[in-house]
Design a protein around this motif. Structure first.
Motif, PDB file in Angstrom:
ATOM      1  N   UNK A 115       0.860  -1.260  -0.065  1.00  0.00           N
ATOM      2  CA  UNK A 115      -0.201   0.049   0.088  1.00  0.00           C
ATOM      3  C   UNK A 115       0.810   1.189   0.053  1.00  0.00           C
ATOM      4  N   UNK A 116       2.034   1.210  -0.410  1.00  0.00           N
ATOM      5  CA  UNK A 116       2.876   2.597  -0.836  1.00  0.00           C
ATOM      6  C   UNK A 116       2.157   2.893  -1.973  1.00  0.00           C
ATOM      7  N   UNK A 117       1.764   4.369  -1.947  1.00  0.00           N
ATOM      8  CA  UNK A 117       0.991   4.878  -3.136  1.00  0.00           C
ATOM      9  C   UNK A 117       1.598   4.718  -4.399  1.00  0.00           C
ATOM     10  N   UNK A 118       2.724   4.447  -4.632  1.00  0.00           N
ATOM     11  CA  UNK A 118       3.237   4.187  -6.169  1.00  0.00           C
ATOM     12  C   UNK A 118       2.347   2.666  -6.418  1.00  0.00           C
ATOM     13  N   UNK A 119       2.083   1.883  -5.531  1.00  0.00           N
ATOM     14  CA  UNK A 119       1.402   0.625  -5.905  1.00  0.00           C
ATOM     15  C   UNK A 119       0.081   0.817  -6.634  1.00  0.00           C
ATOM     16  N   UNK A 120      -0.471   2.081  -6.377  1.00  0.00           N
ATOM     17  CA  UNK A 120      -1.802   1.997  -6.641  1.00  0.00           C
ATOM     18  C   UNK A 120      -2.165   3.556  -7.268  1.00  0.00           C
ATOM     19  N   UNK A 121      -1.576   4.581  -6.835  1.00  0.00           N
ATOM     20  CA  UNK A 121      -1.860   5.881  -7.102  1.00  0.00           C
ATOM     21  C   UNK A 121      -2.437   6.406  -8.744  1.00  0.00           C
ATOM     22  N   UNK A 122      -1.734   5.780  -9.675  1.00  0.00           N
ATOM     23  CA  UNK A 122      -1.936   6.217 -11.054  1.00  0.00           C
ATOM     24  C   UNK A 122      -3.358   5.708 -11.365  1.00  0.00           C
ATOM     25  N   UNK A 123      -3.800   4.264 -10.904  1.00  0.00           N
ATOM     26  CA  UNK A 123      -5.022   3.732 -10.982  1.00  0.00           C
ATOM     27  C   UNK A 123      -6.228   4.430 -10.088  1.00  0.00           C
ATOM     28  N   UNK A 124      -5.883   4.500  -8.982  1.00  0.00           N
ATOM     29  CA  UNK A 124      -6.852   4.343  -8.121  1.00  0.00           C
ATOM     30  C   UNK A 124      -7.004   5.842  -6.966  1.00  0.00           C
ATOM     31  N   UNK A 125      -5.991   6.598  -7.542  1.00  0.00           N
ATOM     32  CA  UNK A 125      -5.656   7.975  -6.761  1.00  0.00           C
ATOM     33  C   UNK A 125      -5.621   7.587  -5.315  1.00  0.00           C
ATOM     34  N   UNK A 183       1.928  13.357  -3.406  1.00  0.00           N
ATOM     35  CA  UNK A 183       2.371  14.801  -3.591  1.00  0.00           C
ATOM     36  C   UNK A 183       3.140  14.985  -5.144  1.00  0.00           C
ATOM     37  N   UNK A 184       3.494  13.804  -5.742  1.00  0.00           N
ATOM     38  CA  UNK A 184       4.118  14.009  -6.939  1.00  0.00           C
ATOM     39  C   UNK A 184       3.891  13.196  -8.028  1.00  0.00           C
ATOM     40  N   UNK A 185       3.303  11.973  -7.759  1.00  0.00           N
ATOM     41  CA  UNK A 185       3.367  10.683  -8.454  1.00  0.00           C
ATOM     42  C   UNK A 185       2.748  10.862  -9.839  1.00  0.00           C
ATOM     43  N   UNK A 186       1.711  11.618  -9.720  1.00  0.00           N
ATOM     44  CA  UNK A 186       0.971  11.930 -11.239  1.00  0.00           C
ATOM     45  C   UNK A 186       1.667  12.508 -12.265  1.00  0.00           C
ATOM     46  N   UNK A 187       2.478  13.368 -11.817  1.00  0.00           N
ATOM     47  CA  UNK A 187       3.296  14.170 -12.833  1.00  0.00           C
ATOM     48  C   UNK A 187       4.705  13.413 -12.697  1.00  0.00           C
ATOM     49  N   UNK A 188       5.351  13.037 -11.807  1.00  0.00           N
ATOM     50  CA  UNK A 188       6.787  12.855 -11.725  1.00  0.00           C
ATOM     51  C   UNK A 188       7.122  11.086 -11.603  1.00  0.00           C
ATOM     52  N   UNK A 189       5.922  10.399 -11.325  1.00  0.00           N
ATOM     53  CA  UNK A 189       5.905   9.217 -10.998  1.00  0.00           C
ATOM     54  C   UNK A 189       7.329   9.037 -10.086  1.00  0.00           C
ATOM     55  N   UNK A 190       8.066   8.005 -10.241  1.00  0.00           N
ATOM     56  CA  UNK A 190       9.273   7.567  -9.142  1.00  0.00           C
ATOM     57  C   UNK A 190      10.194   8.615  -8.855  1.00  0.00           C
TER      58      UNK A 190
END
Lengths: 238, 143
Positions: free
Chosen positions: A200-210, B103-110
């Motif tokens: 559940x790090x945000x990188x695991x789901x954020x692009x899909x589920x915000x 805070x940054x993932x949508x625009x900057x990803x990792x």
């Protein structure tokens, strides 16, 4: 480099026997020590294509998650363990201690993600648990659904970054649910053997589920690879 | 010390590009004293905000400490330097950056370092300067 050293030793031992034996012995010891110091962790391949887990997890997330995030843990784990090996040889305890954080973080990240990729399968391949695993889940939690509901709630409630886990308590001989912060690895942190993990790090789901972490956690059960979980369960029970 | 303090702080300390003002003379002098220069601040800030320095979710802060000096510090999750027992250096925050992935993932990803570098373009220096002046008198930003 280790290979070249061995070739070099061989050449020397043909041309200059007596001296070469002493040099080769020293170099071989150093080569072995160096080889141990330079043990390389590698990024495992996914058992499926990046897009195979759609629509639950997008190919975009899978590619970033695997080729960037997990890859970085591997790279940094190698760097940290190399640094630890050098510091250990030099008996530099300050650096030995200072490296622990990076080893825990990147080692945990590598362990956790290596399990995660195998814990998941394409939605079309989904099959619920059966046999011993099903029996253990039912005995411990009442039903698969009850276990999933409980673990989902605990995992959604993780503050910040972390993981939810279905684990196996060897001492008690039972399944247990747990959460860990950041990349803390389950077994080293709690003693539980990891069976199924939810990142559940945000990188695991954020692009899909915000920010809607509950939707992601609910959906991930559709791609749980229970065969993999069962195999880990069998291995843990030994 | 409400949970929303950090984000109240964050929205107010930023401004659109071109409307960001500049550091006050006092703040500029304090930055030079603590970090050598504005570039020095940005370099140390970048190091503190790097994934290897702040594992997981958290914030990086510039605080006015008990000795009235500027220090860079960081806190995990939604903690901040005003909280009792918070990690790092205690003090009154005058600048802070959210390094949670959201805070940054949508625009900057990792690519967190890219976000951290770019973020300087939207720092509201007029606000930060005002908070700095208050901090020297022991007053924390209020929302």
């Amino acid at each position: 480099t280790a290979g070249r050293r061995r070739e070099h030793d061989l050449l020397f031992s043909i041309i200059m026997p007596a001296a070469a034996i002493r040099i080769a012995a020293t170099t071989t010891r150093k080569t072995v020590a160096t080889a141990a110091a330079r043990s390389k962790f590698t990024l495992p391949d996914l058992p499926y294509d990046y897009g195979a887990l759609e629509p639950v997890i997008s190919g975009q997330i899978m590619e970033l998650h695997h080729s960037k995030h997990h890859n970085t843990y591997v790279t940094n784990l190698n760097a940290a363990t190399d640094k630890l090996a050098s510091a250990t040889s030099a008996e530099d305890v300050t650096t030995i201690v200072a490296t622990q954080g990076a080893i825990k973080f990147n080692g945990g990240g590598h362990l956790n993600h290596s399990i995660f990729w195998k814990n998941l399968c394409p939605p079309k391949d989904y099959a619920p648990p059966d046999g011993d695993l099903k029996a253990a889940i039912d005995a411990q939690f009442g039903s698969l659904d009850a276990m999933q509901t409980k673990l989902s709630a605990m995992t959604v409630a993780v503050q910040g970054s972390g993981w939810g886990w279905l684990g196996y308590d060897k001492a008690a001989g039972t399944l247990k649910l747990a959460t860990c912060a950041n990349q803390d690895p389950l077994e080293a942190t709690t003693g539980l053997v990891p069976l199924f993990g939810i990142d559940v790090w945000e990188h695991a789901y954020y692009l899909d589920y915000k920010n809607v972490r509950p939707d992601y956690v609910k959906a991930i059960w559709k791609i749980a690879n229970w065969a993999d979980v069962a195999a880990r369960f069998q291995a843990a029970k030994k | 010390r409400r949970r929303s303090y950090n984000h109240d702080f964050f929205w107010v300390e930023m401004a659109p590009k071109g409307k960001t003002g500049k550091p006050s003379d006092d703040l500029a002098a304090a930055i030079d004293k603590a970090f050598g220069s504005m570039d020095g601040l940005k370099e140390q800030w970048g190091a503190a905000a790097a994934p290897a320095a702040r594992f997981g979710s958290g914030w990086v802060w510039l605080v006015v400490d008990d000795a009235k000096d500027l220090k860079i510090t960081s806190t995990p999750n939604q903690d901040n330097p005003l909280m009792d027992g918070a990690e790092g250096t205690a003090g009154i925050p005058v600048l802070g950056i959210d390094v949670w992935e959201h805070a940054y993932y949508l625009k900057y990803q990792n690519r967190r370092p890219e976000y951290v570098s770019a973020w300087w373009d939207v720092v509201n220096w007029d606000q930060v300067s005002s908070w700095y002046a208050d901090a020297l008198e022991g007053k924390a930003p209020q929302f």
